[in-house]
Write an enzyme that holds these catalytic residues in place. Structure first.
Site, PDB file in Angstrom:
ATOM      1  N   HIS A 264     -11.271 -15.931 -28.389  1.00 49.92           N
ATOM      2  CA  HIS A 264     -12.305 -16.927 -28.104  1.00 49.92           C
ATOM      3  C   HIS A 264     -13.615 -16.279 -27.677  1.00 49.92           C
ATOM      4  O   HIS A 264     -14.550 -16.987 -27.290  1.00 49.92           O
ATOM      5  CB  HIS A 264     -11.812 -17.898 -27.034  1.00 49.92           C
ATOM      6  CG  HIS A 264     -10.666 -18.748 -27.493  1.00 49.92           C
ATOM      7  ND1 HIS A 264     -10.830 -19.989 -28.070  1.00 49.92           N
ATOM      8  CD2 HIS A 264      -9.319 -18.500 -27.492  1.00 49.92           C
ATOM      9  CE1 HIS A 264      -9.645 -20.480 -28.385  1.00 49.92           C
ATOM     10  NE2 HIS A 264      -8.711 -19.601 -28.052  1.00 49.92           N
TER      11      HIS A 264
ATOM     12  N   ARG B  38       0.322   5.586  -8.542  1.00 50.70           N
ATOM     13  CA  ARG B  38       0.662   5.094  -9.880  1.00 50.70           C
ATOM     14  C   ARG B  38       1.987   5.643 -10.389  1.00 50.70           C
ATOM     15  O   ARG B  38       2.576   5.086 -11.315  1.00 50.70           O
ATOM     16  CB  ARG B  38      -0.464   5.427 -10.868  1.00 50.70           C
ATOM     17  CG  ARG B  38      -0.722   6.922 -11.055  1.00 50.70           C
ATOM     18  CD  ARG B  38      -2.024   7.141 -11.824  1.00 50.70           C
ATOM     19  NE  ARG B  38      -2.304   8.538 -12.128  1.00 50.70           N
ATOM     20  CZ  ARG B  38      -2.838   9.408 -11.287  1.00 50.70           C
ATOM     21  NH1 ARG B  38      -3.147   9.021 -10.049  1.00 50.70           N
ATOM     22  NH2 ARG B  38      -3.084  10.649 -11.677  1.00 50.70           N
TER      23      ARG B  38
ATOM     24  N   GLU C 139      -6.840   7.121 -15.220  1.00 48.04           N
ATOM     25  CA  GLU C 139      -6.466   8.042 -14.154  1.00 48.04           C
ATOM     26  C   GLU C 139      -5.765   9.304 -14.658  1.00 48.04           C
ATOM     27  O   GLU C 139      -6.030  10.404 -14.166  1.00 48.04           O
ATOM     28  CB  GLU C 139      -5.589   7.324 -13.123  1.00 48.04           C
ATOM     29  CG  GLU C 139      -6.316   6.205 -12.393  1.00 48.04           C
ATOM     30  CD  GLU C 139      -5.500   5.628 -11.258  1.00 48.04           C
ATOM     31  OE1 GLU C 139      -5.232   6.368 -10.284  1.00 48.04           O
ATOM     32  OE2 GLU C 139      -5.106   4.450 -11.346  1.00 48.04           O
TER      33      GLU C 139
ATOM     34  N   SER D  76       0.869  -1.182   0.000  1.00 52.72           N
ATOM     35  CA  SER D  76       0.000   0.000   0.000  1.00 52.72           C
ATOM     36  C   SER D  76       0.893   1.215   0.000  1.00 52.72           C
ATOM     37  O   SER D  76       1.590   1.473   0.980  1.00 52.72           O
ATOM     38  CB  SER D  76      -0.923   0.024   1.222  1.00 52.72           C
ATOM     39  OG  SER D  76      -1.612   1.265   1.305  1.00 52.72           O
TER      40      SER D  76
ATOM     41  N   LYS E 178     -13.699   7.487  -1.493  1.00 52.30           N
ATOM     42  CA  LYS E 178     -13.078   7.253  -0.193  1.00 52.30           C
ATOM     43  C   LYS E 178     -13.782   8.043   0.912  1.00 52.30           C
ATOM     44  O   LYS E 178     -13.991   7.539   2.019  1.00 52.30           O
ATOM     45  CB  LYS E 178     -11.592   7.617  -0.246  1.00 52.30           C
ATOM     46  CG  LYS E 178     -10.745   6.653  -1.061  1.00 52.30           C
ATOM     47  CD  LYS E 178      -9.288   7.088  -1.069  1.00 52.30           C
ATOM     48  CE  LYS E 178      -8.428   6.112  -1.841  1.00 52.30           C
ATOM     49  NZ  LYS E 178      -7.007   6.535  -1.885  1.00 52.30           N
TER      50      LYS E 178
ATOM     51  N   SER F 260       0.227   4.428   0.119  1.00 50.51           N
ATOM     52  CA  SER F 260      -0.135   5.369   1.178  1.00 50.51           C
ATOM     53  C   SER F 260      -0.006   4.749   2.557  1.00 50.51           C
ATOM     54  O   SER F 260       0.217   5.440   3.556  1.00 50.51           O
ATOM     55  CB  SER F 260      -1.568   5.857   0.986  1.00 50.51           C
ATOM     56  OG  SER F 260      -2.492   4.799   1.217  1.00 50.51           O
TER      57      SER F 260
END
Length: 356
Positions: free
Chosen positions: A257, A155, A241, A103, A351, A105
């Protein structure tokens, strides 16, 4: 249309300098090598531990490094690697599982939940973060963790995270040393950055040219299983983003497929799609043919079909090269869309509402 060679306009559209973060990925990787080299994974903590399986748990920009690693190691690792993007871990996780919680953050709620579950299951845990609650948990629980620099959009920390993950597996004795591959990768990234940085004019800049081609269109990114599958996902997420654009991704041979049949209706909408084929010299001969035949079949249906080839010798360098290219394209497309590439307002709103 925005002039991508107007440095003043780019500065106004990009106050947080996302483009600068992309341009400096090679330098970030060099710094990440030093950080990973200093990481001390106490041998007593492992105590002869031989994992039956590896789980890399994370979300969004903190999960893509796991995707990269799974792809890169699929033909090397004797231990299965699974990427977990959820609050819970698979039922098979136990004391023989090596869990790497990622993570950026340190506060991603799904990852924190998975970390606690890994503890309860007795899994061997190592973490990678820039701080937050996850770092606090590691300190109080005596769990080793790689601490990477904070303050970036997750990112944009791909180099720190990917090389950090690689370093964890090296120190754990699960994979061999990747010093040679990483050195080559950084060299390749420097070449790409020199070609695609902001001061290279449109007529000589392949990333700017592709962004212009994608302007007002919907990107569809196709990769190859176990080669550029993680890259295709990265391109898609970066368009989401950074560019604030819708995008789709899929992989060969699976898309042959099912999805290939979907290129029928609605005909007018399909004319707004640009197909990006992420190619690599390591493709299975039949997959190579699938790329070529699919491109022919989509001729006249999609607006355009373009190929982007990986660069470098090692798979490590090749995967990184296409990711770097896609990052540049996504930021230039953001400018054409007159968008600041850094904010992710809807994610932040989600969030906030989840925390209520």
């Amino acid at each position: 249309m925005i002039n991508l060679d107007d440095m003043g306009l780019i500065k106004r559209l990009d106050p947080s300098d996302m483009l600068g973060l992309v341009e400096n990925l090679p330098q970030q990787c060099e710094e990440a090598v030093e950080i990973a080299g200093k990481f001390n994974l106490n041998r007593k903590y492992l105590d002869g531990f031989i994992p039956a399986n590896i789980i890399i748990t994370g979300l969004g920009g903190s999960a893509i490094g796991g995707d990269f690693l799974r792809t890169y190691l699929v033909n090397e690792s004797k231990v299965p690697i699974l990427i977990n993007r959820y609050y819970h871990l698979p039922e098979f996780v136990n004391k023989n599982t090596f869990v790497i919680a990622v993570s950026y953050s340190g506060n991603t709620e799904e990852t924190l939940s998975a970390y606690q579950e890994a503890k309860k299951k007795g899994a061997k845990i190592v973490c990678l973060t820039s701080g937050g609650k996850l770092a606090g948990y590691c300190k109080s629980d005596g769990i080793p963790f790689v601490l990477i620099p904070g303050g970036l959009p997750p990112r944009a920390s791909f180099g720190y995270q990917q090389i950090g993950l690689t370093g964890i597996l090296e120190k754990a004795g699960i994979i061999k040393n990747k010093k040679t591959e990483i050195k080559e990768m950084i060299s390749v990234l420097k070449s790409i950055s020199a070609e695609m940085r902001r001061d290279v004019p449109l007529e000589k800049n392949p990333a700017k040219k592709m962004a212009v081609q994608l302007y007002g269109k919907i990107p569809v990114i196709y990769g190859s299983q176990d080669l550029t599958d993680a890259v295709a996902l990265r391109w898609k997420c970066q368009f989401n983003e950074n560019s604030k654009s819708f995008a789709f991704n899929n992989v060969f041979p699976e898309l042959n497929h099912n999805e290939i049949v979907g290129w029928e209706m609605p005909k007018e909408l399909l004319k707004n799609f640009v197909v990006i084929l992420l190619r690599d010299k390591g493709e299975h001969p039949q997959v190579k043919k699938r790329f070529e035949i699919t491109r022919e079949l989509l001729g006249g249906i999609a607006c355009a079909t373009e190929e982007v080839w990986t660069r470098g010798n090692s798979l490590f360098a090749r995967i990184f090269s296409s990711i770097h290219t896609g990052d540049f394209v996504s930021v230039y497309l953001a400018f054409l869309n007159e968008q600041n590439p850094t904010p992710v307002k809807r994610i932040e709103e989600l969030k906030k509402r989840l925390a209520m």
